[in-house]
Design an enzyme around this catalytic site. Structure first.
Site, PDB file in Angstrom:
ATOM      1  N   TYR A 151       0.867  -1.187   0.000  1.00 53.99           N
ATOM      2  CA  TYR A 151       0.000   0.000   0.000  1.00 53.99           C
ATOM      3  C   TYR A 151       0.894   1.224   0.000  1.00 53.99           C
ATOM      4  O   TYR A 151       1.855   1.307   0.770  1.00 53.99           O
ATOM      5  CB  TYR A 151      -0.887  -0.020   1.243  1.00 53.99           C
ATOM      6  CG  TYR A 151      -1.725   1.212   1.460  1.00 53.99           C
ATOM      7  CD1 TYR A 151      -1.484   2.051   2.555  1.00 53.99           C
ATOM      8  CD2 TYR A 151      -2.763   1.544   0.603  1.00 53.99           C
ATOM      9  CE1 TYR A 151      -2.271   3.184   2.766  1.00 53.99           C
ATOM     10  CE2 TYR A 151      -3.552   2.681   0.823  1.00 53.99           C
ATOM     11  CZ  TYR A 151      -3.295   3.486   1.899  1.00 53.99           C
ATOM     12  OH  TYR A 151      -4.062   4.620   2.112  1.00 53.99           O
ATOM     13  N   ASP A 246       9.357   2.908  -1.206  1.00 57.20           N
ATOM     14  CA  ASP A 246       8.381   3.579  -0.362  1.00 57.20           C
ATOM     15  C   ASP A 246       8.720   3.229   1.093  1.00 57.20           C
ATOM     16  O   ASP A 246       8.309   2.193   1.600  1.00 57.20           O
ATOM     17  CB  ASP A 246       6.959   3.141  -0.722  1.00 57.20           C
ATOM     18  CG  ASP A 246       5.940   3.806   0.187  1.00 57.20           C
ATOM     19  OD1 ASP A 246       4.723   3.558  -0.006  1.00 57.20           O
ATOM     20  OD2 ASP A 246       6.348   4.556   1.096  1.00 57.20           O
ATOM     21  N   LYS A 274       5.521   9.550   8.429  1.00 53.61           N
ATOM     22  CA  LYS A 274       5.409   8.952   9.768  1.00 53.61           C
ATOM     23  C   LYS A 274       6.538   9.430  10.695  1.00 53.61           C
ATOM     24  O   LYS A 274       6.488  10.528  11.239  1.00 53.61           O
ATOM     25  CB  LYS A 274       5.352   7.429   9.641  1.00 53.61           C
ATOM     26  CG  LYS A 274       4.087   6.926   8.904  1.00 53.61           C
ATOM     27  CD  LYS A 274       4.060   5.433   8.815  1.00 53.61           C
ATOM     28  CE  LYS A 274       2.977   4.940   7.880  1.00 53.61           C
ATOM     29  NZ  LYS A 274       1.624   4.956   8.482  1.00 53.61           N
TER      30      LYS A 274
HETATM   31  P1  KE4 Z   1      -0.487   8.490   4.536  1.00 61.59           P
HETATM   32  O1  KE4 Z   1      -1.077   9.185   3.306  1.00 61.59           O
HETATM   33  O2  KE4 Z   1      -1.543   7.685   5.277  1.00 61.59           O
HETATM   34  O3  KE4 Z   1       0.290   9.416   5.441  1.00 61.59           O
HETATM   35  O4  KE4 Z   1       0.608   7.431   4.020  1.00 61.59           O
HETATM   36  C1  KE4 Z   1       0.226   6.470   3.068  1.00 61.59           C
HETATM   37  C2  KE4 Z   1       1.236   5.333   3.107  1.00 61.59           C
HETATM   38  C3  KE4 Z   1       2.174   5.231   2.097  1.00 61.59           C
HETATM   39  N1  KE4 Z   1       3.104   4.254   2.094  1.00 61.59           N
HETATM   40  C4  KE4 Z   1       3.156   3.342   3.102  1.00 61.59           C
HETATM   41  C5  KE4 Z   1       4.200   2.261   3.063  1.00 61.59           C
HETATM   42  C6  KE4 Z   1       2.216   3.398   4.169  1.00 61.59           C
HETATM   43  O5  KE4 Z   1       2.274   2.473   5.159  1.00 61.59           O
HETATM   44  C7  KE4 Z   1       1.235   4.404   4.177  1.00 61.59           C
HETATM   45  C8  KE4 Z   1       0.162   4.502   5.256  1.00 61.59           C
HETATM   46  N2  KE4 Z   1       0.138   3.423   6.200  1.00 61.59           N
HETATM   47  C9  KE4 Z   1      -1.120   3.163   6.857  1.00 61.59           C
HETATM   48  C10 KE4 Z   1      -0.880   2.036   7.863  1.00 61.59           C
HETATM   49  N3  KE4 Z   1      -0.799   0.778   7.266  1.00 61.59           N
HETATM   50  C11 KE4 Z   1      -1.675   4.375   7.516  1.00 61.59           C
HETATM   51  C12 KE4 Z   1      -2.860   4.100   8.409  1.00 61.59           C
HETATM   52  C13 KE4 Z   1      -4.150   4.569   7.804  1.00 61.59           C
HETATM   53  O6  KE4 Z   1      -4.372   4.344   6.569  1.00 61.59           O
HETATM   54  O7  KE4 Z   1      -4.947   5.147   8.579  1.00 61.59           O
END
Ligand code: KE4
Length: 474
Positions: A151, A246, A274
């Site tokens: 993701y 990523d 993060k």
């Molecule tokens: P954000 O747009 O949520 O800040 O980041 C997206 C993203 C991109 N790449 C990786 C590897 C990620 O893990 C994420 C977001 N991770 C999720 C947790 N698995 C965020 C939690 C959520 O969607 O509320």
């Protein structure tokens, strides 16, 4: 009257959830928080400190979500809070450059040699969306490769599931994403290098980039097999495509230099978020200067953001990166994470529950199957019903794990031996109550499984992974 007041107290999360659902879709501002794949009522968190969070009923939990990664120093670290407070009194955002942005850019570049220049944004999604546009602009190519179960945020061209056939062009996993937006996204299986070789053999000249979670954390934790990342690197170099790591989740979480530091595989572009915001909204994408100089205003690849690099968020990120640089920080962090995973395995084994676990740095995966998975398919074979029992059993014991079988967990530097021991004591009781021994997946399990995987795939949850056949939908 005691019972009534306890019942009244117990319903505080319910009451807030009911109220939230009236004005917020699903009652949450990000789908995974809604407890849809585990059932039950989300805990509305009122405050957090160190390894703990407290919900609206005043219940304390040991937290292994850590805001999905940012809280690596524990919640509300005093030095981070102080830096935010000091920055805030000078103004929240200027929409103009500030010195802190230079400092954090220099701090990131000093830690990740693959990054000569970096652009700050406000989320991981912005970082990956921008990185892909940059790769397409730099190479003048259109196709991208991603992997099932990885993701990268909710940008349209990434909300994709594998189609059928070898070169699996994407099909949208979210309503509202036209087929045309994903037709250039090739979806392959993680840890299957032959499929990547075939894709390049067929279309190498049209492929702008590969984007990969170098250690996957969004299908639960799945490490790359030996040689997998190296193959991606070789193929991109050979065919003039860019390799995007990523590291939104793994950056400064698995080690001082992310996965690229652990493996020695150098990406062309890295995305981050993060940890680099320490809990405040900061994302970033960076790489070689000749690539990054294609970004506006210097080059033709447009990218912008009103709050990008805002001084309060940057202040939190800067102090976080400084504190992570303490000697021995990651050795100690991984030591605590390993104590947790090894202890959980021992208690599960003693209770006869099929269970395995894995970890790297401050990140871990828990799997209700006998062996650590190496692919999305293997992760999908985990016993979801056991996971649900474990999740709720631990929640009742005051231990808060990720409310999904398809998420990694996180340990902070405040998870002391005492905190880990308390967690393991709770797990010993909970495993004893799980259905011990092997049970075939029956309809009930499939329903839970379907619900969990659907949650990961559906637009409700940002399209994390594979769609599931309609007959299995809960
Ligand atoms: P954000 O747009 O949520 O800040 O980041 C997206 C993203 C991109 N790449 C990786 C590897 C990620 O893990 C994420 C977001 N991770 C999720 C947790 N698995 C965020 C939690 C959520 O969607 O509320």
């Amino acid at each position: 009257c005691f019972t009534n007041s306890l019942l009244l107290l117990m319903s505080r999360n319910n009451e807030l959830f009911d109220r939230a659902c009236k004005t917020i879709p699903g009652g949450v501002n990000s789908p995974v928080r809604a407890f849809r794949s585990v059932g039950g009522v989300p805990r509305f968190i009122q405050r957090a400190q160190g390894p703990y969070v407290w919900d609206a009923e005043g219940t304390q939990y040991i937290d292994y979500v850590g805001s999905w990664g940012p809280a690596i120093l524990g919640h509300a670290h005093p030095e981070v809070i102080e830096a935010v407070q000091k920055a805030a009194v000078n103004g929240l955002s200027f929409g103009a450059p500030s010195e802190g942005e230079i400092e954090i850019a220099e701090a990131i570049a000093a830690r990740l040699p693959s990054i000569e220049k970096v652009r700050l944004v406000s989320s991981g999604t912005e970082a990956t969306m921008s990185a892909i546009r940059l790769a397409r602009g730099y190479t003048s190519r259109t196709k991208i490769i991603k992997f099932e179960g990885c993701y990268h945020g909710h940008a349209d061209s990434l909300l994709v599931k594998a189609g059928s056939g070898m070169l699996t062009f994407g099909n949208p996993t979210s309503a509202g994403v036209p087929q045309e937006f994903v037709q250039h996204t090739i979806v392959l299986d993680f840890n299957q290098p032959e499929a990547v070789k075939a894709a390049f053999a067929e279309q190498g000249n049209d492929i702008a980039c590969i984007i990969v979670e170098p250690i996957a954390g969004n299908m639960n934790l799945v490490k790359p097999d030996p040689g997998f990342l190296e193959t991606l690197r070789e193929l991109c170099t050979q065919h003039g495509a860019l390799l995007i790591f990523d590291e939104v989740m793994t950056g400064f979480r698995v080690g001082a230099q992310g996965v690229q530091g652990l493996t020695g595989v150098t990406p062309d572009i890295t995305t981050l978020a993060k940890v680099i915001g320490g809990g405040m909204p900061v994302g970033a994408f960076g790489g070689r200067a000749d690539i990054m100089d294609c970004v506006a205003p210097l080059g033709p690849v447009y990218q912008a953001g009103t709050l990008s690099g805002n001084p309060v968020a940057v202040a939190a990120g800067l102090v976080t990166l400084k504190l992570l640089s303490e000697p021995g920080f990651y050795d100690k962090l991984e030591q605590q994470t390993r104590k947790l995973t090894q202890g959980l395995c021992e208690h599960a084994q003693a209770a006869g529950v099929p269970f395995s676990a894995d970890c790297v740095g401050g990140m871990f995966g828990l799997y209700f199957r006998d062996t650590v998975p190496h692919s999305f398919d293997e992760v999908s074979s985990c016993n979801i019903n056991h996971f649900k029992q474990f999740f709720h059993g631990m929640l009742d014991q005051g231990i808060y794990f990720a409310p999904s079988a398809f998420e990694a967990g996180f340990v902070s530097s405040t998870h002391t031996d005492e905190v880990i021991e308390q967690t393991l004591a709770a797990a010993k009781k909970v495993f004893a109550r799980c259905n011990s021994g092997r049970r075939r997946h029956n309809r009930r399990y499939l329903d839970f499984h379907a619900c969990a995987v659907l949650d990961k795939c559906s637009n409700l949850n940002g399209g994390h992974g594979r769609e599931i056949p309609a007959e299995h939908r809960a």
